[in-house]
Write an enzyme that holds these catalytic residues in place. Structure first.
Site, mmCIF file in Angstrom:
data_model
loop_
_atom_site.group_PDB
_atom_site.id
_atom_site.type_symbol
_atom_site.label_atom_id
_atom_site.label_comp_id
_atom_site.label_asym_id
_atom_site.label_seq_id
_atom_site.Cartn_x
_atom_site.Cartn_y
_atom_site.Cartn_z
ATOM 1 N N SER A 1 0.787 -1.173 -0.014
ATOM 2 C CA SER A 1 0.015 0.147 0.120
ATOM 3 C C SER A 1 0.897 0.988 -0.069
ATOM 4 C CB SER A 1 -1.039 -0.150 1.158
ATOM 5 O OG SER A 1 -1.307 1.373 1.384
ATOM 6 N N HIS B 1 -8.309 0.963 -4.045
ATOM 7 C CA HIS B 1 -9.151 0.857 -2.810
ATOM 8 C C HIS B 1 -10.009 2.243 -2.425
ATOM 9 C CE1 HIS B 1 -9.303 0.129 1.949
ATOM 10 N NE2 HIS B 1 -10.676 0.188 1.307
HETATM 11 C C1 DX5 Z 1 -6.130 1.893 5.593
HETATM 12 C C2 DX5 Z 1 -5.515 1.438 4.331
HETATM 13 C C3 DX5 Z 1 -4.518 0.439 4.171
HETATM 14 C C4 DX5 Z 1 -3.138 0.960 4.755
HETATM 15 C C5 DX5 Z 1 -2.608 -0.134 5.467
HETATM 16 O O1 DX5 Z 1 -7.436 2.893 5.518
HETATM 17 O O2 DX5 Z 1 -6.625 1.103 3.456
HETATM 18 O O3 DX5 Z 1 -4.207 0.134 2.727
HETATM 19 O O4 DX5 Z 1 -2.179 1.498 3.986
HETATM 20 O O5 DX5 Z 1 -1.660 0.058 6.384
HETATM 21 P P1 DX5 Z 1 -0.659 -0.831 7.197
HETATM 22 O O6 DX5 Z 1 -0.379 -2.054 6.422
HETATM 23 O O7 DX5 Z 1 0.435 -0.061 7.664
HETATM 24 O O8 DX5 Z 1 -1.883 -1.237 8.218
HETATM 25 ZN ZN ZN Z 2 -6.238 0.123 1.555
#
Ligand code: DX5
Ligand code: ZN
Length: 231
Positions: free
Chosen positions: A7, A65
């Site tokens: 992400s 997303h």
């Molecule tokens: C949160 C996002 C995620 C985020 C996850 O709303 O949808 O994609 O980047 O981050 P980590 O992997 O740090 O939990």
């Molecule tokens: Zn996400």
């Protein structure tokens, strides 16, 4: 097939292309792009122009997303900018069936996302329409949050439903995916692992991706655990 979808939310935005390429060199096969509007979630990120710029330097599928209200108004622009997969939140779509068809009509793979508090049975009617179901394992809006362990049971039930109904959708998980959670996640049945801080937080995105993928693959070799005991 287990895939790591870094992400970019946790990447250095001044070096986005370079960081995305590093993650791909480490074995990432999908790039997860978090789109936030400051309404559906209390944070703002990027729009179609950034996706279009990344498209020029990165060849893997883009998994966009959408954490936004009224996604139908923006889906054509994301598709035109180079998105390959587009997922929308069940909680944000009054006419979810229509929105999923719209994504498909724009040449993208439709996905649906559920928040930690949303039960999977809210997806019963639309499961045959989706390419992937994204189970949020944190409340959306920010990277770096702790994994919500009750998501494991949702992933497990979703995998069972897929088998019982002979469906084809893929199961993706997003939030708190790290070395210490990833094996339970893949054992529960998730195959596409979104990871922000684990890939871009510290150190080299290439090595971090490689390491996370190796941990995930080790998880698949272990026996299935009983998640009915997970509180
Ligand atoms: C949160 C996002 C995620 C985020 C996850 O709303 O949808 O994609 O980047 O981050 P980590 O992997 O740090 O939990
Ligand atoms: Zn996400």
């Amino acid at each position: 097939m287990i895939e790591i979808a870094p992400s970019i939310l946790s990447a250095d935005f001044a070096r986005l292309g370079e960081q995305a390429e590093a993650a791909v060199a480490g074995g990432a096969t999908v790039l997860h792009v978090d789109i936030m509007d400051g309404h559906f979630v209390p944070n703002l990120t990027i729009g179609p122009p950034v996706v279009a710029c990344l498209r020029k330097v990165c060849g893997v599928p883009f998994d966009c997303h959408l954490m936004i209200e009224r996604p139908d108004e923006f889906i054509p622009a994301f598709a035109a900018s180079g998105a390959n997969w587009i997922s929308v939140h069940q909680e944000a779509c009054v006419h979810l069936d229509r929105t999923l068809h719209l994504i498909e009509s724009q040449g993208c793979k439709p996905g649906v996302v559920i928040n930690p508090a949303t039960p999977i049975n809210t997806l019963d009617e639309i499961l045959p329409l989706v390419h992937h179901v994204l189970v949020m394992s944190v409340n959306p809006g920010f990277g770096g949050q702790s994994f919500i362990r009750s998501s494991l049971r949702k992933i497990e039930r979703l995998a069972k439903t897929r088998e019982d109904r002979r469906l084809q959708f893929r199961i993706e998980v997003d939030g708190g995916v790290h070395d210490d959670t990833v094996q339970d996640i893949v054992r529960a049945g998730a195959e596409i692992l979104v990871a922000g801080s684990a890939v871009f937080g510290q150190g080299d995105p290439r090595e971090n991706t490689r390491h996370l993928l190796a941990s995930a693959l080790r998880g698949t070799e272990q026996t299935v655990q009983d998640f009915s005991l997970v509180k």
